[in-house]
Motif scaffolding. Sequence first.
Motif, mmCIF file in Angstrom:
data_model
loop_
_atom_site.group_PDB
_atom_site.id
_atom_site.type_symbol
_atom_site.label_atom_id
_atom_site.label_comp_id
_atom_site.label_asym_id
_atom_site.label_seq_id
_atom_site.Cartn_x
_atom_site.Cartn_y
_atom_site.Cartn_z
ATOM 1 N N THR A 1 1.033 -1.393 0.047
ATOM 2 C CA THR A 1 0.060 0.248 0.144
ATOM 3 C C THR A 1 0.940 1.883 0.265
ATOM 4 O O THR A 1 0.261 2.299 -0.344
ATOM 5 N N ASP A 2 2.113 1.418 1.192
ATOM 6 C CA ASP A 2 3.255 2.544 0.577
ATOM 7 C C ASP A 2 2.356 2.873 1.969
ATOM 8 O O ASP A 2 1.394 2.465 2.900
ATOM 9 N N GLY A 3 2.838 4.027 3.351
ATOM 10 C CA GLY A 3 2.459 4.623 3.854
ATOM 11 C C GLY A 3 0.610 5.636 3.697
ATOM 12 O O GLY A 3 0.390 5.768 2.548
ATOM 13 N N ALA A 4 0.166 4.984 4.907
ATOM 14 C CA ALA A 4 -1.140 6.191 4.461
ATOM 15 C C ALA A 4 -0.551 7.816 4.492
ATOM 16 O O ALA A 4 -1.896 7.871 3.894
ATOM 17 N N ALA A 5 0.644 8.030 4.542
ATOM 18 C CA ALA A 5 0.653 9.910 4.174
ATOM 19 C C ALA A 5 0.377 9.714 2.761
ATOM 20 O O ALA A 5 0.439 10.901 1.925
#
Length: 420
Positions: free
Chosen positions: A291-295
């Motif tokens: 997903t990669d990061g939530a940012a």
Amino acid sequence: MEIRNNTYTLRNCRYIVNPTGEIRKNENIVIQNGRIKSIGRELEGDEIDCSDYIAIPGLVNSHTHSPMTVLRGYYDDAELEDWLNKIWEFEKTKFTKELMKIGSELAILEMLGNGTTSFVDMYFNPDQVAELAEKYKIRAFAGYTFLDSLFDPYEIDKKQRRLKKNEYFVPIINVHSIYAVSENTLKIAKQLAEELQTWIHIHVSETRKELYTIKKRNGLFPVEYLAKLGLVNQKLQMVHLGWVASWEIETIKRNGSTVTYCPTSNMKLATGGSFPFKEMLKNGINITLGTDGAASNNSLDMFQEMKIGVLLQRQMYWNVETKAIDLFRSSTINGYRLLGIKGGLIKEGYVGDLVLIDSHFVYPLSQDKLFSHLVYYADGRYVSKVIINGIIHDKDNIQRILTEKVKLLENSYLDSINPS
């Protein structure tokens, strides 16, 4: 939060779905001492009614930055370089270890509730991730991150050597990127990985600018440069690869490295290019999904990532060669292959890492629609139970704890994480 017995049976599962394409109906899964003992008609130990559930293997989020849940929505409308500079500014001045731990805990609860049983993390707090992985019984792979603008590489080397493996946590070597570290740092990371017998996890060829920067600096494209340094091997995980040449794909294939596709983040940060899923697949390369990061996503839901992963490939290639089952494999068996764990299949002898999805939400339900529904329709909301190493986590309990942690964040830290 958890239920664990040495032996129990998931009785009469409505469907059992495997990334091999195999689908079984109305059968039992016996789990003993954290592993799948049998699939079929056998009944052993405590019985848990599975007749309302679709059982799938656990999902592996092969690339994320767990503390960045607290930065969700922080700086959403910027291209990668501008976005990174803003994030690095926050990390240098405001991101305390206390806040990082809260972020990682939120991410773990969120991923767990959405069906993620294992994740690969790149950030600056692997000691905290190790503690949280043990607390919540989720498989985590993390390490201190080599990033020359923030940390002395020799200090990272020392800290990494102090990290200890536990039942749910494995230390790995994180390198932010080729452009963010020196050649000497890459050599330190390589030696460290060899000594500690683990793998290197690195962002590679994410943007066109990165491609030209590395070519100008070193006379080689990014994968070529890593190969020159002896880093392209079975102990390398390269993330993004939106700008990669055909001969670099051949190098990856020849050396047995793993690649990780992060479609949502790539589109959100306007990195252009396209991860060459079709070419990687044809070359037998182990493709995983993150997903990669939530940012930069802003979701940690692997179901959403599977769907977007297929759709981006179809949009970029103008064809439908990439199938739902291809992304399902990347999220399950391919992810476990990266981790070096016998998992990602619901099969005798494999680890007891499974996800139970409420079948009532997945409709109209028939066997021939299952892969379509799991990738194009379902999302983490439909997960009812998550099983890791034989431990059963109930979604309602996970959600209750997550709600408590979100309140803590919003009551105590909201001002410090708003953009200035």
